[in-house]
Design a protein around this motif. Structure first.
Motif, PDB file in Angstrom:
ATOM      1  N   ARG A 144      21.298  17.051  29.255  1.00 24.16           N
ATOM      2  CA  ARG A 144      20.799  17.644  30.493  1.00 24.16           C
ATOM      3  C   ARG A 144      20.229  19.045  30.289  1.00 24.16           C
ATOM      4  O   ARG A 144      19.852  19.702  31.271  1.00 24.16           O
ATOM      5  CB  ARG A 144      21.919  17.673  31.540  1.00 24.16           C
ATOM      6  CG  ARG A 144      22.321  16.287  32.014  1.00 24.16           C
ATOM      7  CD  ARG A 144      23.539  16.316  32.914  1.00 24.16           C
ATOM      8  NE  ARG A 144      23.759  15.025  33.548  1.00 24.16           N
ATOM      9  CZ  ARG A 144      24.355  14.002  32.951  1.00 24.16           C
ATOM     10  NH1 ARG A 144      24.795  14.144  31.702  1.00 24.16           N
ATOM     11  NH2 ARG A 144      24.512  12.849  33.577  1.00 24.16           N
TER      12      ARG A 144
ATOM     13  N   PRO B 199      17.473  21.932  28.976  1.00 21.02           N
ATOM     14  CA  PRO B 199      16.017  21.989  28.794  1.00 21.02           C
ATOM     15  C   PRO B 199      15.586  21.742  27.352  1.00 21.02           C
ATOM     16  O   PRO B 199      14.518  21.200  27.106  1.00 21.02           O
ATOM     17  CB  PRO B 199      15.662  23.414  29.246  1.00 21.02           C
ATOM     18  CG  PRO B 199      16.780  23.818  30.146  1.00 21.02           C
ATOM     19  CD  PRO B 199      18.007  23.157  29.597  1.00 21.02           C
TER      20      PRO B 199
ATOM     21  N   ARG C 203      17.582  12.635  26.046  1.00 20.03           N
ATOM     22  CA  ARG C 203      17.411  13.426  27.262  1.00 20.03           C
ATOM     23  C   ARG C 203      17.792  12.576  28.468  1.00 20.03           C
ATOM     24  O   ARG C 203      17.326  11.439  28.598  1.00 20.03           O
ATOM     25  CB  ARG C 203      15.968  13.905  27.389  1.00 20.03           C
ATOM     26  CG  ARG C 203      15.741  14.898  28.509  1.00 20.03           C
ATOM     27  CD  ARG C 203      14.263  15.208  28.674  1.00 20.03           C
ATOM     28  NE  ARG C 203      13.700  15.827  27.497  1.00 20.03           N
ATOM     29  CZ  ARG C 203      13.750  17.136  27.236  1.00 20.03           C
ATOM     30  NH1 ARG C 203      14.358  17.946  28.089  1.00 20.03           N
ATOM     31  NH2 ARG C 203      13.195  17.629  26.154  1.00 20.03           N
TER      32      ARG C 203
ATOM     33  N   GLU D  79      15.619  12.192  34.657  1.00 19.35           N
ATOM     34  CA  GLU D  79      15.596  13.173  35.741  1.00 19.35           C
ATOM     35  C   GLU D  79      16.003  12.528  37.051  1.00 19.35           C
ATOM     36  O   GLU D  79      15.685  11.378  37.319  1.00 19.35           O
ATOM     37  CB  GLU D  79      14.204  13.778  35.873  1.00 19.35           C
ATOM     38  CG  GLU D  79      13.792  14.561  34.641  1.00 19.35           C
ATOM     39  CD  GLU D  79      12.711  15.568  34.963  1.00 19.35           C
ATOM     40  OE1 GLU D  79      12.586  15.934  36.147  1.00 19.35           O
ATOM     41  OE2 GLU D  79      12.012  15.968  34.044  1.00 19.35           O
ATOM     42  N   ARG D  80      16.727  13.292  37.850  1.00 24.00           N
ATOM     43  CA  ARG D  80      17.196  12.798  39.131  1.00 24.00           C
ATOM     44  C   ARG D  80      16.207  13.133  40.241  1.00 24.00           C
ATOM     45  O   ARG D  80      15.491  14.109  40.173  1.00 24.00           O
ATOM     46  CB  ARG D  80      18.554  13.418  39.488  1.00 24.00           C
ATOM     47  CG  ARG D  80      19.647  13.076  38.479  1.00 24.00           C
ATOM     48  CD  ARG D  80      20.923  13.791  38.855  1.00 24.00           C
ATOM     49  NE  ARG D  80      21.997  13.486  37.915  1.00 24.00           N
ATOM     50  CZ  ARG D  80      23.203  14.021  37.970  1.00 24.00           C
ATOM     51  NH1 ARG D  80      23.480  14.897  38.926  1.00 24.00           N
ATOM     52  NH2 ARG D  80      24.131  13.700  37.090  1.00 24.00           N
TER      53      ARG D  80
ATOM     54  N   THR E  16      10.264  11.314  39.834  1.00 24.09           N
ATOM     55  CA  THR E  16       9.624  11.359  38.536  1.00 24.09           C
ATOM     56  C   THR E  16       9.583  12.772  38.007  1.00 24.09           C
ATOM     57  O   THR E  16       9.843  13.750  38.718  1.00 24.09           O
ATOM     58  CB  THR E  16       8.198  10.818  38.637  1.00 24.09           C
ATOM     59  OG1 THR E  16       7.447  11.681  39.513  1.00 24.09           O
ATOM     60  CG2 THR E  16       8.189   9.393  39.184  1.00 24.09           C
ATOM     61  N   ALA E  17       9.210  12.889  36.746  1.00 27.76           N
ATOM     62  CA  ALA E  17       9.082  14.218  36.145  1.00 27.76           C
ATOM     63  C   ALA E  17       7.981  15.013  36.839  1.00 27.76           C
ATOM     64  O   ALA E  17       8.077  16.239  37.001  1.00 27.76           O
ATOM     65  CB  ALA E  17       8.770  14.075  34.656  1.00 27.76           C
TER      66      ALA E  17
ATOM     67  N   SER F 139       9.366  16.494  39.996  1.00 25.12           N
ATOM     68  CA  SER F 139      10.255  17.611  39.680  1.00 25.12           C
ATOM     69  C   SER F 139       9.448  18.851  39.356  1.00 25.12           C
ATOM     70  O   SER F 139       9.807  19.965  39.725  1.00 25.12           O
ATOM     71  CB  SER F 139      11.152  17.233  38.504  1.00 25.12           C
ATOM     72  OG  SER F 139      11.970  16.137  38.844  1.00 25.12           O
TER      73      SER F 139
ATOM     74  N   GLU G  13      14.740  28.333  34.902  1.00 26.36           N
ATOM     75  CA  GLU G  13      15.132  27.006  34.444  1.00 26.36           C
ATOM     76  C   GLU G  13      14.817  26.803  32.980  1.00 26.36           C
ATOM     77  O   GLU G  13      15.450  26.020  32.291  1.00 26.36           O
ATOM     78  CB  GLU G  13      14.410  25.945  35.286  1.00 26.36           C
ATOM     79  CG  GLU G  13      14.924  25.859  36.713  1.00 26.36           C
ATOM     80  CD  GLU G  13      14.144  24.834  37.506  1.00 26.36           C
ATOM     81  OE1 GLU G  13      13.205  24.248  36.930  1.00 26.36           O
ATOM     82  OE2 GLU G  13      14.476  24.626  38.674  1.00 26.36           O
TER      83      GLU G  13
END
Length: 239
Positions: free
Chosen positions: A59, A61, A203, A206-207, A210-211, A214, A229
């Protein structure tokens, strides 16, 4: 023929008798518990820490770099154990209870094996140091378990204190000296895996969409939030 290391110094032998003497004065259930912890329990605990580290690293970066650092954990253990093979053969130090029958031995099957250096101490400290390079909180916990491992091995009567210290020193040397080389290979490897079907192992998905979605939400929060971030969590190898 025993090597000079078999004739331990008084502080070495004295500390062993002091720690092993605790086993003689302890109830039998406690002896069994410490023996199980020193033989299997701490290794199981370290494996669980590695699992927690993997779940957290996915989780981050810089997930591919962090996962590469975690891959170095078991690899460093294997390299340290391989390095110990010629050392143990050259030193050829018998177990302490061979030369000192007054010790209480809590585990069987060790009579024909080498005492220097301690395999268990080497493995646990290798995990602790390599894990510390990726996740300092988990590394501190693993370091405490490594110290407990050394105490347990003396409590069980199967290692001198210098066997334990030698295992710690070997592990630290292997992990720190070879980490740059290992990371130079493992980081590109993990980046490549991140582009394959096993990407979820590198990786976490992502919640909340989609990326692209986000990224759009990140832009709406402002440039300052994006910069925050992008800062990787505290680590060494993964920095």
């Amino acid at each position: 023929m025993s090597t000079p290391l078999a004739d331990t110094t008084n502080p070495d032998l004295g500390l062993l008798y002091a720690v092993n003497g605790l086993a003689k004065s302890s109830p039998q259930w406690l002896d069994h518990l410490v023996s199980w912890i020193g033989e299997y329990g701490i290794l199981i605990g370290l494996a669980m820490l590695g699992l927690v580290g993997w779940l957290q690293a996915r989780r981050r970066p810089d997930a591919p770099v962090a996962i590469a650092g975690l891959l170095w954990v078991p690899l460093s253990v294997a390299v340290a154990e391989l390095a110990n093979l010629p050392i143990a053969a050259i030193v050829d130090r018998p177990r302490p209870f061979v030369d000192h029958p007054g010790l209480l031995v809590l585990v069987d099957g060790k009579a024909g094996t080498h005492s220097f250096v301690s395999d268990h101490s080497t493995m646990t400290m290798a995990v602790a140091v390599s894990l510390f390079l990726v996740n300092r909180k988990l590394g501190w916990i693993a370091g405490a378990l490594a110290l407990l491992q050394g105490f347990c091995r003396m409590f069980m009567g199967v290692h001198y204190p210098t066997d334990v210290v030698g295992g710690y020193a070997l592990a630290v040397a292997v992990v720190l000296l070879l980490a740059p080389i290992a990371m130079a290979v493992l980081v590109p490897f993990c980046h490549a895996l991140g582009r394959t079907a096993v990407a979820p192992l590198i990786r976490a998905p992502e919640r909340g969409g989609t990326a692209r979605g986000s990224a759009q939400r990140g832009r709406r929060r402002g440039r300052g939030a994006v910069r925050s971030e992008e800062q990787p969590p505290e680590s060494d190898l993964a920095a």
